[in-house]
Every structure is written in structure tokens, then in C-alpha cells.
Scaffold this motif. Structure first.
Motif, short mmCIF file in Angstrom:
data_model
loop_
_atom_site.label_atom_id
_atom_site.label_comp_id
_atom_site.label_asym_id
_atom_site.label_seq_id
_atom_site.Cartn_x
_atom_site.Cartn_y
_atom_site.Cartn_z
N THR A 162 -15.78 16.16 14.52
CA THR A 162 -16.37 14.98 14.04
C THR A 162 -17.68 15.32 13.92
O THR A 162 -18.48 14.79 13.10
CB THR A 162 -16.13 13.78 15.14
OG1 THR A 162 -16.27 14.48 16.47
CG2 THR A 162 -14.76 13.43 15.03
N LEU A 163 -18.31 16.09 14.91
CA LEU A 163 -19.97 16.32 14.94
C LEU A 163 -20.28 17.17 13.75
O LEU A 163 -21.05 16.93 13.13
CB LEU A 163 -20.24 16.92 16.12
CG LEU A 163 -20.60 15.81 17.30
CD1 LEU A 163 -20.60 16.91 18.55
CD2 LEU A 163 -21.48 14.90 17.22
N ILE A 281 -19.58 9.46 22.16
CA ILE A 281 -19.93 10.58 21.36
C ILE A 281 -19.15 10.52 19.80
O ILE A 281 -19.64 10.71 18.96
CB ILE A 281 -19.46 11.97 22.02
CG1 ILE A 281 -20.65 12.24 23.07
CG2 ILE A 281 -19.79 13.18 20.82
CD1 ILE A 281 -20.10 13.57 24.15
N MET A 282 -17.89 10.06 19.96
CA MET A 282 -17.25 9.89 18.69
C MET A 282 -17.76 8.93 17.75
O MET A 282 -18.02 9.09 16.63
CB MET A 282 -15.70 9.72 18.93
CG MET A 282 -15.00 10.74 19.55
SD MET A 282 -14.81 12.27 18.58
CE MET A 282 -13.48 11.68 17.56
N ALA A 286 -19.47 9.17 14.02
CA ALA A 286 -19.06 8.25 12.86
C ALA A 286 -20.18 7.85 12.14
O ALA A 286 -20.27 7.62 10.95
CB ALA A 286 -18.30 7.20 13.32
N LEU A 287 -21.44 7.55 12.95
CA LEU A 287 -22.45 7.12 12.12
C LEU A 287 -23.24 8.12 11.15
O LEU A 287 -23.68 7.82 10.53
CB LEU A 287 -23.63 6.73 13.14
CG LEU A 287 -23.48 5.34 13.94
CD1 LEU A 287 -24.50 5.28 15.23
CD2 LEU A 287 -23.23 4.23 13.13
N TYR A 293 -22.29 8.70 3.33
CA TYR A 293 -21.29 7.59 2.43
C TYR A 293 -22.27 6.60 1.86
O TYR A 293 -22.07 6.49 0.55
CB TYR A 293 -20.29 6.97 3.11
CG TYR A 293 -19.18 7.96 3.57
CD1 TYR A 293 -18.29 8.77 2.39
CD2 TYR A 293 -18.69 8.02 4.96
CE1 TYR A 293 -17.38 9.59 2.78
CE2 TYR A 293 -17.51 9.15 5.02
CZ TYR A 293 -16.95 9.81 4.22
OH TYR A 293 -16.12 10.54 4.40
N LEU A 294 -23.16 5.99 2.83
CA LEU A 294 -24.30 5.09 2.25
C LEU A 294 -25.10 5.71 1.12
O LEU A 294 -25.51 5.16 0.30
CB LEU A 294 -25.09 4.56 3.39
CG LEU A 294 -24.39 3.56 4.21
CD1 LEU A 294 -25.09 3.27 5.35
CD2 LEU A 294 -24.07 2.39 3.58
N ARG A 295 -25.66 7.05 1.36
CA ARG A 295 -26.09 7.85 0.27
C ARG A 295 -25.53 7.62 -1.09
O ARG A 295 -25.93 7.57 -2.08
CB ARG A 295 -26.33 9.28 0.75
CG ARG A 295 -27.87 9.89 0.63
CD ARG A 295 -27.96 10.96 1.15
NE ARG A 295 -28.23 12.30 0.07
CZ ARG A 295 -27.71 13.21 -0.13
NH1 ARG A 295 -26.71 13.61 0.56
NH2 ARG A 295 -28.13 14.15 -0.76
#
Length: 348
Positions: A162-163, A281-282, A286-287, A293-295
Motif C-alpha cells: 500500500t505504501l 498506516i493503511m 490511501a491518502l 487520482y485527484l491529479r
């Protein structure tokens, strides 16, 4: 490609996955994985482009390495226990080797380095198959063998994925690489919850397939592989631009879209299992995904009416591609969150 050859290759893909699903014997599972790999290789190299050939070679080498490791682990376990049965994996070394090999097959970090490079060299249709269908057989084996594996190993693999999936996608301009890192991050979410709630792994896999398929088919309709091509997408299909942005936000896991459901339930289950630090941490990882995705969404929004774009607007021509499947997958990728209570009833 000749339609008969294509039919044989797609049938072999289905056969390989089905064989692995149905097997409880390591040799049969290995055979299914090999049929799967050999069937997708001609699909990957069909364009005879140097990038496609390079991607195919990289994919073949990684998959062959993973298959050899699985065979070695199965043989070691059979030598020690006297059985080839998957459920009877008593040797810790064989267990760790199998999970490492399967992690290499699906692109879990830190065995993920082949995934963005391979996906970047493929066309969008083959990339879709690689990102969805090719994950099914190895994940089925991981689910079957996970109960014998150290929980720490799976947690480390999940956190790393995830990281790295979040960090890796931040600086990308190629959409296929963004989707590759997104795939790595989603696999991490599935693996981390596997030993505590396997039904949530299956739910996360199902929603991931809906969202990724919708994203790939949208990009195929736009013939878009770079972020700057998305900037003029509105003029081609205004309605699709709006749903594309929503599908990307669903992949990021924003409520009230479908992608929020598995992340929410996984974080809830991790907290119940008394892993608050892992859950934190997960959520923070996710942020990272949300940012890239916002980009992509931001690249599309300045050109949506009434804003104007200075670059040459592409012609809007009638497309010959069928959009029914895309419409169904987009609906599933956006609107399944209200079904959460029903899904919870079915999975508990």
C-alpha cells in the motif's frame, strides 16, 4: 490476430485459472499457472513493437521464476510431509517460499518492480487482462495457503504494497503506470486482511475488478495513455469525462462511491482485531493514492465547459467500440456502496 487463435488463447487463459481454482494438489495448481502464463504471452507480444516484446520478456522471466519457486516449495513440502496436498503445508520454509513466489506473481511489494514496466509496454486491452484476470489464480492459492503462513509476513507484504503503491504513483505521467501502482496498492489491501476475514479479501477483489475494468475501458475509448491526453477528453465525450473522474475517485476510495466500501470494512476489521497502528498506516497510505487520482481528475476539469482550452481540440467522431460493458462496469464502480449492509449480512 486471427480470431481462431484468439479464441484458443482466451480459452487457455480460462482453463489455466479454472485448473488452479479446482486444484488441491501442488502439481495441478502449478500446471494451471503455467497454462495461464503461456496463454497470455502471445496476446502481449501481438503488436511486434519493441516495447511490447520487452514487456513480454520481462513478464515471462518473472512468472517463470515464480513458477519454479512454487514447484520447489511444493517438492520440499512433499519430501518432508509425504503429501502434495495444499492444505498440509507443515514446513515453514516451504510456506514462506510459496507466499513469496505468489507475491511475485501478482506484483506485491517488494516483488513489484516488474509490474509498472510490463504494463507500460502493453496495449490497454491486454493490460486490463493482466491487471484483473491474471490476479485470480495466484490470489486463490494465497487464500488457500494463508492460514499456515506467519501473520507478520502477510502484514509486512500488505503494508509495503500500500505504501509503495501510493508513493510510486505520485510522479507518474503515464496512465498505465498509474494503474499499475494502483493495482499494487489494492493487492496490499487484500493481503493484509486475508488471515482475519478472507471474505473481505474477496469483496475487495471484486470491487477492484469493477473499478479497474471501468478505468481501462474508459482509457481505451479515449485512446489515451498519458495525462495530457485526458486534458482534451471532454470535447470527445462530455458525459464520459464526468464518469471517468468519478471512477478514478472510486479507485481512490472516496465515499459515497463503491471503492470506499472495502477500505472502510477492512479498516474496521483491523481495528476489531486490535491492530490500530496498522489500520492508521493503511488509511494514511490511501491518502497517497488519493493524491495521484485527484491529479488525474484535475487534469480533466480545467477543460470541461465553460472553461476553455488553448490546445487544438480533437475532432469528435463516432466511435465503433461497444460501450455497454463500460456502462455496466462504471455503474458497478460508482453505485454499490448502499448495498454494504446486504453484503455484510452475506459475508458474516
Amino acid at each position: 490476430m486471427n480470431p481462431y487463435v484468439l479464441m484458443i488463447l482466451l480459452s487457455s487463459l480460462g482453463l489455466g485459472t479454472t485448473l488452479t481454482f479446482a486444484s488441491s494438489h501442488w502439481l495441478l495448481a502449478w500446471m494451471g499457472l503455467e497454462i495461464n502464463t503461456l496463454a497470455i504471452i502471445p496476446l502481449m507480444a501481438q503488436h511486434h513493437h519493441p516495447r511490447a516484446v520487452e514487456a513480454t520478456t520481462k513478464y515471462f522471466l518473472t512468472q517463470a521464476t515464480a513458477a519454479a519457486m512454487i514447484l520447489f516449495a511444493g517438492t520440499t513440502n512433499a519430501w518432508i510431509t509425504g503429501t502434495w496436498d495444499m492444505t498440509n503445508m507443515l514446513d515453514p520454509l516451504a510456506n514462506a517460499l510459496v507466499i513469496t513466489a505468489l507475491a511475485l506473481k501478482i506484483g506485491l511489494a517488494p516483488m513489484h518492480l516488474w509490474m509498472p514496466e510490463v504494463l507500460q509496454g502493453l496495449d490497454l486491452t491486454t493490460g486490463l487482462i493482466l491487471s484483473t484476470w491474471q490476479k485470480l489464480a495466484p490470489l486463490a492459492l494465497i487464500i488457500q495457503t494463508a492460514q499456515n503462513v506467519s501473520p507478520t509476513l502477510l502484514t509486512v507484504l500488505g503494508l509495503f504494497s500500500t505504501l509503495i503503491g501510493g508513493w510510486g504513483g505520485l510522479n507518474q505521467t503515464q496512465l498505465r503506470k498509474v494503474l499499475a501502482y494502483s493495482s499494487i496498492a489494492h493487492m496490499g489491501w487484500m493481503v493484509i486482511i486475508l488471515q482475519y476475514a478472507p471474505q473481505l479479501t474477496l469483496l475487495a477483489l471484486l470491487t477492484y475488478i469493477f473499478m479497474t475494468s471501468a478505468a481501462f475501458l474508459t482509457l481505451k475509448l479515449y485512446s489515451s495513455t498519458k495525462i495530457n491526453v485526458l486534458a482534451t477528453a471532454w470535447s470527445k465525450n462530455p458525459a464520459l469525462s464526468a464518469t471517468t473522474a468519478l471512477v478514478l475517485l472510486s479507485l481512490a476510495g472516496l465515499p459515497p462511491l463503491t471503492g470506499f466500501m472495502p477500505k472502510w470494512l477492512i479498516l474496521q476489521e483491523l481495528t476489531k482485531q486490535n491492530f490500530p497502528i496498522t489500520a492508521t498506516i493503511m488509511a494514511l497510505a490511501a491518502l497517497l493514492g488519493l493524491y495521484f487520482y485527484l491529479r488525474l481528475c484535475y487534469a480533466m476539469t480545467p477543460t470541461i465547459s465553460p472553461s476553455m482550452v488553448n490546445s487544438t481540440t480533437p475532432w469528435r467522431v463516432n466511435t465503433t467500440q461497444t460501450s455497454l460493458l463500460l456502462a455496466l462496469l462504471t455503474t458497478a464502480a460508482l453505485g454499490l456502496l448502499p448495498l454494504t449492509p446486504a453484503i455484510l449480512t452475506l459475508t458474516t
